[in-house]
Design an enzyme around this catalytic site. Structure first.
Site, PDB file in Angstrom:
ATOM      1  CB  SER B 319      -8.508  -3.896   2.222  1.00 17.07           C
ATOM      2  OG  SER B 319      -7.535  -4.552   3.437  1.00 17.07           O
ATOM      3  CD1 TRP B 322      -2.827  -5.719  -1.949  1.00 16.62           C
ATOM      4  CD2 TRP B 322      -2.906  -6.914  -0.079  1.00 16.62           C
ATOM      5  NE1 TRP B 322      -1.513  -5.725  -1.538  1.00 16.62           N
ATOM      6  CE2 TRP B 322      -1.414  -6.445  -0.243  1.00 16.62           C
ATOM      7  CE3 TRP B 322      -3.004  -7.340   1.140  1.00 16.62           C
ATOM      8  CZ2 TRP B 322      -0.160  -6.547   0.620  1.00 16.62           C
ATOM      9  CZ3 TRP B 322      -1.916  -7.605   1.968  1.00 16.62           C
ATOM     10  CH2 TRP B 322      -0.516  -7.165   1.640  1.00 16.62           C
ATOM     11  CG  HIS B 323      -5.318  -9.757   3.235  1.00 21.50           C
ATOM     12  ND1 HIS B 323      -5.888  -8.305   3.049  1.00 21.50           N
ATOM     13  CD2 HIS B 323      -4.494  -9.659   4.103  1.00 21.50           C
ATOM     14  CE1 HIS B 323      -5.296  -7.618   4.261  1.00 21.50           C
ATOM     15  NE2 HIS B 323      -4.393  -8.392   4.816  1.00 21.50           N
ATOM     16  N   GLY B 324      -6.036 -12.124  -0.749  1.00 22.26           N
ATOM     17  CA  GLY B 324      -5.736 -13.256  -1.532  1.00 22.26           C
ATOM     18  C   GLY B 324      -7.021 -13.437  -2.497  1.00 22.26           C
ATOM     19  CG  PHE B 471      -1.325 -12.581   1.946  1.00 18.35           C
ATOM     20  CD1 PHE B 471      -1.474 -12.132   3.514  1.00 18.35           C
ATOM     21  CD2 PHE B 471      -2.259 -13.536   1.681  1.00 18.35           C
ATOM     22  CE1 PHE B 471      -2.128 -12.910   4.209  1.00 18.35           C
ATOM     23  CE2 PHE B 471      -2.912 -14.053   2.448  1.00 18.35           C
ATOM     24  CZ  PHE B 471      -2.759 -13.701   3.744  1.00 18.35           C
TER      25      PHE B 471
END
Lengths: 334, 471
Positions: B319, B322-324, B471
């Protein structure tokens, strides 16, 4: 549906009416308390006697005290780029009975950097002077400048809570001190020793945030300003205002000074017999107590610098007849 | 095109008016064209990627339906996974992994010649790829039937209110709505406009004003000391909440006006009394996505204890990524994973204290505090900057609170503190009494007018993108 449309119409109409009221109150009452409008009012009061006009940004605003130079006025404003200076001068020269003889313009290292090029603050003021649609076309950002134009014309209060607060505070203040005299806005304070290096470095990074320090649009408007002055047969003096030693060294480390000088020479070449450049950048390298921050003089520094300017102007004036254009370009290094 | 832009002020009313004037059979195609126009306004080339993702998943799902067994279905599922995750990897993660492999190989004197890709990150790619993946996975698992109408499916993928920053909708929730005929409903429109107004207030007034101080400190962390770093981190906690939940509110409001219901994405997360509770309230659409498509397939908590902790930790690590494509996000995710594991380890022992009221309040503050620690990594530009911010907490200077950021920022600082206080009090009231503030009709209209002008006067109108667009 009908009820919804009627409610919507009434709501929309209320918004429009409140907007008109707020805009009117903001421009006619609150903005009068701001430096820009006060300076404008002061200029209008004294315009018949003003022969020497100082234009430019905060370097000029805090650096030059017209008290030292008779018949002069400091009509600069913080954040004023050459685009705005051009339009301001164009507006002033519309007056056929203008008594102006000499225009003093800045020629600082950051003068052509694009860090503030689209940041026109106080649209309520500038919308009367600048052609926002022309600027939008030149900057290839028509929608943005069109929005600024319409908000300046019809809803100038938008996003300006701080200005509203400060203007209300000033309006209701029992002790209204005169913040500007003939346009000069002195600043108290001095550069803190503790975070001096960081502060100066931040300032340089702010002015030269990318490799562009000679923005084509700003150079174009600088050229247009010179052309305007020549057309109206005005004397032009270009001044490089004093900065701290650290600022100068850090800034010249970021930009190619030879390229900068070459480009400016190219632009002023057609006018070289009609203008004077005076370089004061290094003048107070040993006097950091004259500075408010990395590149602005404080009140003490401004007083001393203004006296110096007066002496130089006296020497310059002695060399030619009052109403003639100065002959020969002079670059006086101090 | 941002929601808080001049272009949107013209785009949105036009969409609504034409939408309700059109006969039902043309509405989906019209919304699809509008959504593609909305997306193409960022960059025309990005459109090809969303259309590619749409076509891959549309055809994969249809082929899966024709398959008789799961083994046959799997190859279409893998095709969809590889296409979507591949897209994400190439545009978002390639350079990050390439750089880290390069560093690793350099340390053992092997030269990595793979060049970096000079690609712009397409806006919203993380959101719409996850949305389409949830569709194909649900079709594979038999939870949803494949959509046969390509226009409806394409609209599900690219529905403009939630396209660039969520909520990440599930196919069984959103797809059926595109088959319904909504008539113009004044109450829905009013409700949608109110929600949009609230969203704009959170974004333009609160988040964008807080951003001034957050950017000041986080862009030059070594120039600031303890108090300033703490205030900036606190401000960031509310900036990201107001920015992201503001966007979600605007998206949900727009959809509501058109007749569609999008899922709630935030539920007053800073009133959470545990990290588990925080993730039940923060970015709900993403946390449930990871729960359903990563955590549960790994075994969830139906496995032995250490495998369960691993599942929790790994899910949050992914997770974070996923954000960056930055180690700061990985650390952020890892910290949340660690918090959850520790919380689960001590959860049984902590249950006996649940009845103590003041302890519940202390838990809310403690949860907020540890979440703020993770925000340092989330916001910092690099891991070293994050540690600089944390180490700044030891450096305090004798500054008057109101002049923490200099005399020139007194007014803005006071405004920000006032706004956060008002927001917290409002959410606490709403949470405690479980109802909104109700006004009489005579007060409502002036209140709404005053609300509009509060946004106009106190808002920041320079072009500030929503944080989650990156994102």
């Amino acid at each position: 549906m009908k009820k919804f449309l009627i409610t919507g119409f009434v709501f929309g109409l209320s918004i429009v009416l409140v907007n008109c009221f707020l805009h009117y109150f903001y421009v006619k009452h609150l903005m009068r308390e701001t430096i820009l409008f006060k300076k404008e009012a002061e200029y209008q009061q004294n315009k018949d006697s003003i022969k020497i006009l100082f234009l430019g940004d905060s370097h000029v605003e805090t650096g030059f005290n017209p008290f030292s130079l008779k018949n002069s006025f400091n009509y600069s404003s913080a954040g004023e780029s050459y685009i705005l200076t051009y339009f301001k001068l164009k507006h002033l020269l519309k007056n056929k009975n203008s008594s102006l003889q000499t225009i003093v313009l800045p020629l600082d290292l950051h003068s052509f950097s694009p860090f503030r090029i689209d940041n026109i603050n106080n649209d309520a003021y500038w919308v009367n002077l600048a052609d926002y649609f022309e600027i939008g076309g030149v900057r290839d950002n028509r929608l943005f400048f069109a929005t600024k134009y319409f908000s300046g014309r019809f809803a100038a209060y938008i996003g300006n809570f701080k200005e509203i607060y400060l203007a209300l505070k000033e309006k209701n203040s029992p002790n209204k001190e005169k913040k500007s005299v003939m346009g000069f806005t002195p600043r108290q304070g001095s550069l803190l020793k503790s975070n001096r290096v960081e502060e100066i470095s931040n300032r340089v990074n702010y002015h030269f945030f990318d490799s562009t320090y000679l923005d084509p649009t700003l150079l174009t408007y600088f050229q247009k300003t010179l052309q305007l002055c020549m057309k109206k047969r005005l004397n032009v003096i270009l001044i490089k205002y004093p900065v701290t030693k650290e600022y100068f060294e850090t800034a010249t480390g970021k930009i190619e000074i030879s390229n900068y000088d070459r480009k400016i020479e190219q632009i002023i070449e057609p006018y070289k017999n009609s203008l004077i450049i005076i370089d004061y950048q290094k003048y107070y390298f040993k006097n950091s107590d004259y500075f408010l921050d990395a590149d602005h003089l404080n009140e003490k520094g401004a007083q001393i610098f203004s006296e110096e300017l007066y002496q130089n102007f006296k020497e310059l004036r002695a060399n030619y007849v009052k109403s003639d254009l100065p002959s020969g370009k002079r670059s006086v290094q101090n | 095109m941002l929601f808080n832009s001049i272009e949107f002020i013209f785009f949105f009313p036009l969409i609504v008016i034409i939408y309700f004037l059109l006969p039902f059979k043309y509405r989906n195609i019209f919304l699809l064209i509008g959504s593609y126009y909305f997306y193409a306004s960022w960059k025309l080339e990005f459109l090809s990627l969303i259309i590619f993702s749409t076509l891959v998943d549309y055809f994969s799902a249809l082929q899966m339906e024709k398959c008789s067994n799961k083994k046959a279905k799997k190859k279409y599922l893998y095709f969809s996974l590889i296409a979507n995750i591949g897209l994400l990897f190439v545009f978002k993660y390639f350079n990050f992994f390439n750089e880290n492999i390069r560093l690793l190989l350099d340390s053992i004197s092997i030269y990595n010649e793979i060049p970096y890709l000079q690609l712009l990150l397409p806006v919203g790619i993380s959101f719409y790829t996850f949305q389409t993946l949830s569709y194909t996975i649900d079709v594979y698992n038999g939870k949803t039937k494949p959509e046969k109408n390509i226009i409806t499916f394409a609209l599900y993928v690219s529905f403009f209110p939630q396209l660039v920053a969520g909520p990440i909708e599930r196919s069984h929730h959103l797809l059926p709505q595109f088959r319904k005929n909504f008539s113009f409903d004044p109450e829905r429109v009013k409700s949608g406009l109110k929600l949009m107004g609230w969203g704009f207030f959170k974004k333009i007034v609160i988040a964008d004003n807080l951003a001034v101080f957050v950017d000041m400190v986080y862009n030059n962390p070594s120039d600031y000391h303890g108090f300033q770093s703490i205030i900036a981190t606190l401000f960031f906690a509310f900036q990201i909440y107001c920015d992201f939940s503001g966007y979600s509110d605007i998206a949900i409001g727009i959809a509501r006006i058109l007749g569609y219901d999008l899922m709630k994405n935030f539920n007053m997360p800073y009133l959470a009394n545990s990290i588990k509770n925080f993730w039940q309230r923060w970015h709900i659409s993403l946390s449930t996505w990871f729960k359903d498509y990563v955590y549960i397939p790994l075994g969830g908590n139906k496995v032995i204890k250490y495998r369960w902790y691993y599942n929790l930790f790994f899910t949050f690590l992914i997770s974070g990524l996923w954000h960056g494509a930055n180690w700061t996000f990985v650390i952020w995710g890892a910290l949340h994973g660690t918090y959850l594991v520790v919380e689960n380890i001590f959860s049984d022992r902590a249950k006996r204290f649940d009845q103590i009221q003041w302890l519940n309040v202390a838990k809310v503050f403690f949860t907020f505090f540890i979440v703020c620690l993770t925000w340092v990594f989330f916001r910092a530009n690099s891991v070293s900057d994050a540690f600089t911010i944390l180490s700044n907490i030891n450096r305090f200077e004798n500054l008057s609170p109101i002049d923490l950021f200099g005399k020139n920022y007194r007014v803005e600082l006071s405004l920000c503190i006032g706004l956060i206080t008002a927001l917290v009090l409002y959410e606490m009231y709403y949470s405690y009494f479980n109802k909104k503030v109700i006004f009489s009709n005579y007060v409502k209209v002036p209140f709404y007018i005053a609300f509009v002008f509060t946004i106009l006067i106190f808002g920041k109108f320079s072009k500030q993108e929503f944080i989650y667009f990156q994102f």
